[in-house]
Design an enzyme around this catalytic site. Structure first.
Site, PDB file in Angstrom:
ATOM      1  N   GLY A 146       0.786  -1.231   0.000  1.00 26.34           N
ATOM      2  CA  GLY A 146       0.000   0.000   0.000  1.00 26.34           C
ATOM      3  C   GLY A 146       0.812   1.271   0.000  1.00 26.34           C
ATOM      4  O   GLY A 146       1.933   1.339  -0.512  1.00 26.34           O
ATOM      5  N   LEU A 317      -6.543   3.411  -5.525  1.00 19.89           N
ATOM      6  CA  LEU A 317      -7.906   3.126  -5.101  1.00 19.89           C
ATOM      7  C   LEU A 317      -7.991   1.689  -4.611  1.00 19.89           C
ATOM      8  O   LEU A 317      -7.392   0.785  -5.207  1.00 19.89           O
ATOM      9  CB  LEU A 317      -8.875   3.322  -6.270  1.00 19.89           C
ATOM     10  CG  LEU A 317      -8.959   4.750  -6.835  1.00 19.89           C
ATOM     11  CD1 LEU A 317      -9.766   4.779  -8.120  1.00 19.89           C
ATOM     12  CD2 LEU A 317      -9.555   5.701  -5.805  1.00 19.89           C
ATOM     13  N   HIS A 442     -38.634   3.829 -13.181  1.00 19.22           N
ATOM     14  CA  HIS A 442     -39.080   5.194 -12.890  1.00 19.22           C
ATOM     15  C   HIS A 442     -39.817   5.198 -11.551  1.00 19.22           C
ATOM     16  O   HIS A 442     -40.606   4.291 -11.300  1.00 19.22           O
ATOM     17  CB  HIS A 442     -40.026   5.672 -13.984  1.00 19.22           C
ATOM     18  CG  HIS A 442     -40.584   7.032 -13.699  1.00 19.22           C
ATOM     19  ND1 HIS A 442     -39.832   8.183 -13.824  1.00 19.22           N
ATOM     20  CD2 HIS A 442     -41.819   7.419 -13.269  1.00 19.22           C
ATOM     21  CE1 HIS A 442     -40.583   9.224 -13.498  1.00 19.22           C
ATOM     22  NE2 HIS A 442     -41.790   8.784 -13.144  1.00 19.22           N
TER      23      HIS A 442
HETATM   24  P1  NAD Z   1      -4.822  13.797  -4.459  1.00 18.71           P
HETATM   25  O1  NAD Z   1      -3.755  13.413  -5.381  1.00 18.71           O
HETATM   26  O2  NAD Z   1      -6.237  13.419  -4.760  1.00 18.71           O
HETATM   27  O3  NAD Z   1      -4.819  15.403  -4.262  1.00 18.71           O
HETATM   28  C1  NAD Z   1      -3.699  16.098  -3.757  1.00 18.71           C
HETATM   29  C2  NAD Z   1      -3.819  17.566  -4.111  1.00 18.71           C
HETATM   30  O4  NAD Z   1      -2.794  18.287  -3.422  1.00 18.71           O
HETATM   31  C3  NAD Z   1      -3.614  17.841  -5.584  1.00 18.71           C
HETATM   32  O5  NAD Z   1      -4.710  18.608  -6.048  1.00 18.71           O
HETATM   33  C4  NAD Z   1      -2.291  18.617  -5.629  1.00 18.71           C
HETATM   34  O6  NAD Z   1      -2.242  19.551  -6.687  1.00 18.71           O
HETATM   35  C5  NAD Z   1      -2.292  19.310  -4.268  1.00 18.71           C
HETATM   36  N1  NAD Z   1      -0.975  19.746  -3.766  1.00 18.71           N
HETATM   37  C6  NAD Z   1       0.209  19.082  -3.851  1.00 18.71           C
HETATM   38  N2  NAD Z   1       1.198  19.798  -3.239  1.00 18.71           N
HETATM   39  C7  NAD Z   1       0.631  20.929  -2.748  1.00 18.71           C
HETATM   40  C8  NAD Z   1       1.127  22.069  -2.022  1.00 18.71           C
HETATM   41  N3  NAD Z   1       2.395  22.189  -1.645  1.00 18.71           N
HETATM   42  N4  NAD Z   1       0.247  23.060  -1.683  1.00 18.71           N
HETATM   43  C9  NAD Z   1      -1.060  22.952  -2.041  1.00 18.71           C
HETATM   44  N5  NAD Z   1      -1.571  21.895  -2.729  1.00 18.71           N
HETATM   45  C10 NAD Z   1      -0.741  20.900  -3.082  1.00 18.71           C
HETATM   46  O7  NAD Z   1      -4.361  13.255  -3.036  1.00 18.71           O
HETATM   47  P2  NAD Z   1      -5.134  12.986  -1.664  1.00 18.71           P
HETATM   48  O8  NAD Z   1      -6.381  13.801  -1.576  1.00 18.71           O
HETATM   49  O9  NAD Z   1      -4.090  13.124  -0.621  1.00 18.71           O
HETATM   50  O10 NAD Z   1      -5.546  11.476  -1.803  1.00 18.71           O
HETATM   51  C11 NAD Z   1      -4.521  10.482  -1.942  1.00 18.71           C
HETATM   52  C12 NAD Z   1      -5.010   9.304  -2.705  1.00 18.71           C
HETATM   53  O11 NAD Z   1      -5.960   8.608  -1.937  1.00 18.71           O
HETATM   54  C13 NAD Z   1      -5.668   9.703  -4.012  1.00 18.71           C
HETATM   55  O12 NAD Z   1      -4.845   9.248  -5.055  1.00 18.71           O
HETATM   56  C14 NAD Z   1      -6.975   9.014  -4.023  1.00 18.71           C
HETATM   57  O13 NAD Z   1      -7.061   8.168  -5.135  1.00 18.71           O
HETATM   58  C15 NAD Z   1      -7.026   8.191  -2.756  1.00 18.71           C
HETATM   59  N6  NAD Z   1      -8.293   8.453  -2.074  1.00 18.71           N
HETATM   60  C16 NAD Z   1      -9.450   8.010  -2.643  1.00 18.71           C
HETATM   61  C17 NAD Z   1     -10.667   8.272  -2.047  1.00 18.71           C
HETATM   62  C18 NAD Z   1     -11.911   7.751  -2.665  1.00 18.71           C
HETATM   63  O14 NAD Z   1     -11.839   6.859  -3.502  1.00 18.71           O
HETATM   64  N7  NAD Z   1     -13.076   8.303  -2.337  1.00 18.71           N
HETATM   65  C19 NAD Z   1     -10.716   9.017  -0.878  1.00 18.71           C
HETATM   66  C20 NAD Z   1      -9.545   9.467  -0.327  1.00 18.71           C
HETATM   67  C21 NAD Z   1      -8.334   9.171  -0.948  1.00 18.71           C
END
Ligand code: NAD
Length: 463
Positions: A146, A317, A442
């Protein structure tokens, strides 16, 4: 030192690893699973998908009771928050599901080794815990270790006020002001939770948009709706520093005044867990981001060693990891295993939800792939009206010549459930005409998919 031998040893008991172990047992392998945590289920169950969805559900109910019930003719005396009870409900759900996985592995006669696994040699994994060490031998190894929250320089995580999603799932009180770094999945989901519970939430994002990777039109719509709910966005702002200042914190960003707050949630992506596993002693090749390099059968460059899930990269995911685990084991045993990466859905559990499968409009435009588009707004859907959930839309993108569905993007009520139909359709290579000609009950939200499919050919009925 105790020792044991198995056909397959899976390292990591998350949705990638435990599912792979169960499938291996179904196929007749003597499988084992190694995990250092007392609770099986990985980040997803312990500190990820499940606890966050529990809090999203509870906080939404609280918000609705406070703000939306009156429209239904329901008047409540003052709605009060019992945060401790809300958090303990979440913890109980996690405990129940983790115990369930333990039960499933037991029923599958899968040995579980608790402790940290480390390769000593390509044919030997040493599992260490407080009670001692066990030496495992196996014909095949599957690494499913992970990922963990990524850190950024300048942001001093203290495991309390400046933390990651793990801390944000258990704040003992609602922060007065919360600054979220990163407008991705985690930032928006957990930012929504604390916003609904009363925190003033500011989200700082480097890019000029939220939710990079998702369809830009939906992301722009979602931003407007989240802003209406009270989230404050600072886009095109890179966070340079975040530090403790007395009882509070300060977040410094490019081009704006520093933000003072009670807590900081860092959510800027995740990093593969590939350190301290002894991979270097085996010569397993990693990419520059530390992810394990695999071929289409999830084999690493070391014979007998496979890897799946977040530690190999791609979409981070849980369901993608599970699919890969199954495909890897099936290929190993039966010679055939496959994941259709074109049809992996993704869901963001904001309100409304955002769900997506396949190509976005921007991707099609960039690759100059000719397409037709069908859009249907939820405000024209009867069921959405009865739910008082009329914001959002369904967008279907289909190949201009063949009409094959290339992408489906939904912003709206229960989008996370609705996307399943689109994922199945795409897996079967459906055309938009196939969806349009399928009878949808529906009144249901799913009729919006049918209408969007009809709209691809310019013949939606209700707009
Ligand atoms: P993410 O990749 O979705 O988003 C991270 C964001 O942080 C991006 O928009 C990026 O541009 C921004 N960022 C990076 N450095 C920065 C900085 N210095 N200042 C400001 N912004 C900055 O990452 P996450 O939200 O941490 O999630 C991690 C992973 O976990 C994701 O890849 C996602 O697939 C997974 N996740 C999935 C779900 C779901 O399926 N519902 C929920 C939570 C997390």
């Amino acid at each position: 030192m105790e020792s044991a031998s198995h056909d397959l040893v899976v390292i990591g008991g998350g949705p990638g690893g435990y599912v792979a172990a169960l499938r291996a047992a179904q196929l007749g392998l003597n499988a084992a699973c190694v995990d250092e945590n007392a609770l099986l289920g990985g980040v997803c169950l312990r500190v990820g998908c499940i606890p966050s969805k529990a809090l999203l559900e509870s906080s939404e109910k609280y918000y609705e009771a406070k703000h939306d019930f009156a429209a239904h003719g329901i008047h409540l005396p003052e709605v009060q928050l019992d945060l401790a009870a809300m958090l303990s409900r979440k913890d109980n759900i996690v405990q129940t599901l983790c115990r369930g996985i333990e039960g499933l592995l037991k029923r599958g006669k899968i040995a579980v080794y608790r402790g940290r696994g480390r390769f000593e040699r390509p044919d030997r994994l040493v599992v260490e815990n407080d009670a001692g060490t066990t030496s495992l031998a196996a014909k095949h190894w599957l690494i499913a270790t992970g990922s963990r929250p990524a850190a950024i320089p300048g942001v001093e995580l203290d495991g309390d006020r400046i933390g990651t999603s793990t801390e944000a799932l258990s704040y003992a009180e609602v922060p007065g002001r919360l600054v979220v770094i990163g407008a991705g999945y985690i930032g928006l989901e957990l930012g929504s939770v604390w916003n609904r519970l009363g925190a003033k939430v500011a989200v700082v994002e480097t890019l000029d948009r939220i939710l990079p990777g998702l369809d830009a039109q939906l992301a722009a719509e979602a931003k407007k709706l989240l802003q209406k709910q009270g989230l404050e966005f600072h886009l095109s702002r890179r966070v340079r520093r975040a530090y403790r200042d007395g009882d509070g914190c300060v977040v410094e960003c490019d081009g704006m005044e520093p933000l003072s707050c009670d807590r900081v949630l860092l959510a800027v992506g995740r990093k593969a867990n590939t350190e301290n596993l002894g991979l270097e002693t085996m010569g397993v090749r990693l990419d520059e981001a530390g992810r394990i390099l695999v071929d289409s059968t999830y084999a690493t460059n070391v014979p007998g060693v496979y890897a799946i899930g977040d530690c190999i990269g791609g979409m981070m995911l849980a369901h993608k990891a599970s699919e890969e685990g199954v495909a890897c084991v099936e290929k190993l045993v039966t010679g055939y295993g496959h994941v259709n990466y074109e049809a992996i859905p993704a869901v963001v559990y904001t309100h409304p939800e955002i769900a997506s499968v396949g190509k976005t409009e921007e991707q099609l435009q960039q690759s100059e792939h000719p397409y037709h588009k069908g859009v249907f707004p939820f405000r024209a859907n009867g069921r959405a009206r009865t739910l008082a959930e009329i914001e959002g839309l369904v967008k279907i993108l289909a190949d201009e010549k063949t009409d094959r569905v290339l992408g489906v993007h939904i912003l709206g009520p229960r989008a996370g459930d609705l996307i399943a139909e689109a994922a199945v359709a795409m897996d079967y290579g459906a055309t938009s005409e196939d969806i349009a000609r399928s009878c949808h009950a529906h009144p249901t939200l799913a009729e919006s998919l049918k209408e969007a499919a009809l709209a691809v050919a310019g013949r939606a009925i209700h707009v």
